[in-house]
Motif scaffolding. Sequence first.
Motif, PDB file in Angstrom:
ATOM      1  N   GLN A  56       0.816  -1.211   0.000  1.00 34.75           N
ATOM      2  CA  GLN A  56       0.000   0.000   0.000  1.00 34.75           C
ATOM      3  C   GLN A  56       0.853   1.266   0.000  1.00 34.75           C
ATOM      4  OE1 GLN A  56      -1.451  -3.089   1.144  1.00 34.75           O
ATOM      5  NE2 GLN A  56      -2.271  -2.414  -0.805  1.00 34.75           N
ATOM      6  N   LYS A  57       2.156   1.129   0.196  1.00 34.77           N
ATOM      7  CA  LYS A  57       3.064   2.273   0.183  1.00 34.77           C
ATOM      8  C   LYS A  57       4.065   2.169  -0.966  1.00 34.77           C
ATOM      9  CE  LYS A  57       2.647   3.024   5.125  1.00 34.77           C
ATOM     10  NZ  LYS A  57       3.333   3.027   6.414  1.00 34.77           N
ATOM     11  N   MET A  58       3.690   1.427  -2.014  1.00 35.25           N
ATOM     12  CA  MET A  58       4.612   1.200  -3.128  1.00 35.25           C
ATOM     13  C   MET A  58       5.049   2.508  -3.777  1.00 35.25           C
ATOM     14  SD  MET A  58       6.360  -1.144  -4.589  1.00 35.25           S
ATOM     15  CE  MET A  58       5.585  -2.716  -4.320  1.00 35.25           C
ATOM     16  N   ALA A  59       4.167   3.494  -3.872  1.00 33.52           N
ATOM     17  CA  ALA A  59       4.531   4.774  -4.487  1.00 33.52           C
ATOM     18  C   ALA A  59       5.683   5.429  -3.729  1.00 33.52           C
ATOM     19  CB  ALA A  59       3.321   5.700  -4.544  1.00 33.52           C
ATOM     20  N   PHE A  70     -10.049  -2.179 -10.330  1.00 32.85           N
ATOM     21  CA  PHE A  70      -9.330  -1.812  -9.112  1.00 32.85           C
ATOM     22  C   PHE A  70      -8.596  -0.503  -9.392  1.00 32.85           C
ATOM     23  CE2 PHE A  70      -6.425  -4.487 -11.508  1.00 32.85           C
ATOM     24  CZ  PHE A  70      -5.207  -3.836 -11.414  1.00 32.85           C
ATOM     25  N   PRO A  71      -8.339   0.281  -8.351  1.00 33.63           N
ATOM     26  CA  PRO A  71      -7.644   1.550  -8.570  1.00 33.63           C
ATOM     27  C   PRO A  71      -6.181   1.314  -8.943  1.00 33.63           C
ATOM     28  CG  PRO A  71      -8.048   1.198  -6.232  1.00 33.63           C
ATOM     29  CD  PRO A  71      -8.715   0.073  -6.968  1.00 33.63           C
ATOM     30  N   LEU A  72      -5.742   1.903 -10.044  1.00 35.22           N
ATOM     31  CA  LEU A  72      -4.358   1.735 -10.471  1.00 35.22           C
ATOM     32  C   LEU A  72      -3.395   2.571  -9.625  1.00 35.22           C
ATOM     33  CD1 LEU A  72      -4.618   1.695 -14.367  1.00 35.22           C
ATOM     34  CD2 LEU A  72      -4.134  -0.208 -12.833  1.00 35.22           C
ATOM     35  N   GLN A  73      -3.863   3.676  -9.097  1.00 29.97           N
ATOM     36  CA  GLN A  73      -2.998   4.594  -8.355  1.00 29.97           C
ATOM     37  C   GLN A  73      -2.297   3.882  -7.205  1.00 29.97           C
ATOM     38  OE1 GLN A  73      -2.751   7.676  -9.749  1.00 29.97           O
ATOM     39  NE2 GLN A  73      -0.984   7.883  -8.435  1.00 29.97           N
ATOM     40  N   GLY A  74      -0.978   3.715  -7.334  1.00 24.62           N
ATOM     41  CA  GLY A  74      -0.174   3.091  -6.285  1.00 24.62           C
ATOM     42  C   GLY A  74      -0.254   1.583  -6.222  1.00 24.62           C
ATOM     43  N   ALA A  75      -0.994   0.955  -7.140  1.00 25.15           N
ATOM     44  CA  ALA A  75      -1.235  -0.491  -7.077  1.00 25.15           C
ATOM     45  C   ALA A  75      -0.039  -1.312  -7.546  1.00 25.15           C
ATOM     46  CB  ALA A  75      -2.460  -0.856  -7.913  1.00 25.15           C
ATOM     47  N   THR A  76      -0.065  -2.583  -7.160  1.00 25.90           N
ATOM     48  CA  THR A  76       0.902  -3.581  -7.623  1.00 25.90           C
ATOM     49  C   THR A  76       0.131  -4.728  -8.263  1.00 25.90           C
ATOM     50  OG1 THR A  76       2.505  -3.031  -5.889  1.00 25.90           O
ATOM     51  CG2 THR A  76       2.706  -5.209  -6.902  1.00 25.90           C
ATOM     52  N   VAL A  77       0.580  -5.133  -9.446  1.00 27.84           N
ATOM     53  CA  VAL A  77      -0.048  -6.227 -10.178  1.00 27.84           C
ATOM     54  C   VAL A  77       0.917  -7.408 -10.244  1.00 27.84           C
ATOM     55  CG1 VAL A  77      -0.868  -6.966 -12.450  1.00 27.84           C
ATOM     56  CG2 VAL A  77      -1.536  -4.749 -11.561  1.00 27.84           C
ATOM     57  N   ALA A 121       0.941   2.205 -20.501  1.00 29.96           N
ATOM     58  CA  ALA A 121      -0.295   2.957 -20.227  1.00 29.96           C
ATOM     59  C   ALA A 121      -0.749   2.764 -18.781  1.00 29.96           C
ATOM     60  CB  ALA A 121      -1.405   2.532 -21.188  1.00 29.96           C
ATOM     61  N   LEU A 122      -0.602   1.555 -18.251  1.00 28.97           N
ATOM     62  CA  LEU A 122      -0.977   1.305 -16.862  1.00 28.97           C
ATOM     63  C   LEU A 122      -0.052   2.052 -15.898  1.00 28.97           C
ATOM     64  CD1 LEU A 122      -1.821  -2.521 -16.931  1.00 28.97           C
ATOM     65  CD2 LEU A 122      -3.398  -0.604 -17.027  1.00 28.97           C
ATOM     66  N   LEU A 165      -0.022   2.831 -11.880  1.00 25.58           N
ATOM     67  CA  LEU A 165       0.519   1.560 -11.392  1.00 25.58           C
ATOM     68  C   LEU A 165       1.952   1.777 -10.914  1.00 25.58           C
ATOM     69  CD1 LEU A 165      -0.121  -1.540 -11.236  1.00 25.58           C
ATOM     70  CD2 LEU A 165       1.065  -1.737 -13.424  1.00 25.58           C
ATOM     71  N   LYS A 166       2.320   1.219  -9.767  1.00 21.67           N
ATOM     72  CA  LYS A 166       3.663   1.428  -9.217  1.00 21.67           C
ATOM     73  C   LYS A 166       4.492   0.164  -9.107  1.00 21.67           C
ATOM     74  CE  LYS A 166       3.563   5.814  -8.739  1.00 21.67           C
ATOM     75  NZ  LYS A 166       4.350   6.618  -9.661  1.00 21.67           N
ATOM     76  N   GLY A 167       3.864  -1.004  -9.082  1.00 18.60           N
ATOM     77  CA  GLY A 167       4.622  -2.230  -8.937  1.00 18.60           C
ATOM     78  C   GLY A 167       4.092  -3.328  -9.834  1.00 18.60           C
TER      79      GLY A 167
END
Length: 174
Positions: free
Chosen positions: A6-9, A50-57, A88-89, A94-96
């Motif tokens: 949750q703190k990837m950014a 799902f919200p892309l902002q700060g997310a990890t896929v 684009a993601l 997307l951060k991770g």
Amino acid sequence: MTIDAQKMAEQAPLLHAGDQVLLSGVIYTARDQAHKRIRSLMQAGKVLPFPLQGATVYYAGPTPTPLNLPIGACGPTTSGRMDPYTPALLDAGLKGMIGKGGRSEEVCQAICRNKAVYLCAVGGAGALAAQCVKQLEVVAFPELGCESVKRLTVQNFPLLVAIDCHGGSLFADR
């Protein structure tokens, strides 16, 4: 080093290629077909699963869930198959990313541009990775079966920083 999904950014810029990390928190699984659908939703200006902002896929398609476990084996898939969608993601927040194998030059540039990180999981060790998954919820495209988008809560998922936002890469020619 332990990192919080949750703190990837905040944490991605602190990571360097070769760092070993233990990841905990919420991540999302998405493979080829899910990426294709997410890109279509983005292009149409629709709400994403799902919200892309700060997310990890995590590029994984878990096997069927055994009785009394949250998930079946969930090893990484080859990340390069997601390369057409990834810039684009990343540009959308997307951060991770977690997978296996190298990435295209365009993805590497997008990682740097967006201060993101690409982490590698051990291929062939899906049963061991599954031990780090504490919860699973299908959040989109259930008709895709193992390729549906899943929300995973992981604890101490062992990963290796493969490409960092400083231009470092374990895949670079030495």
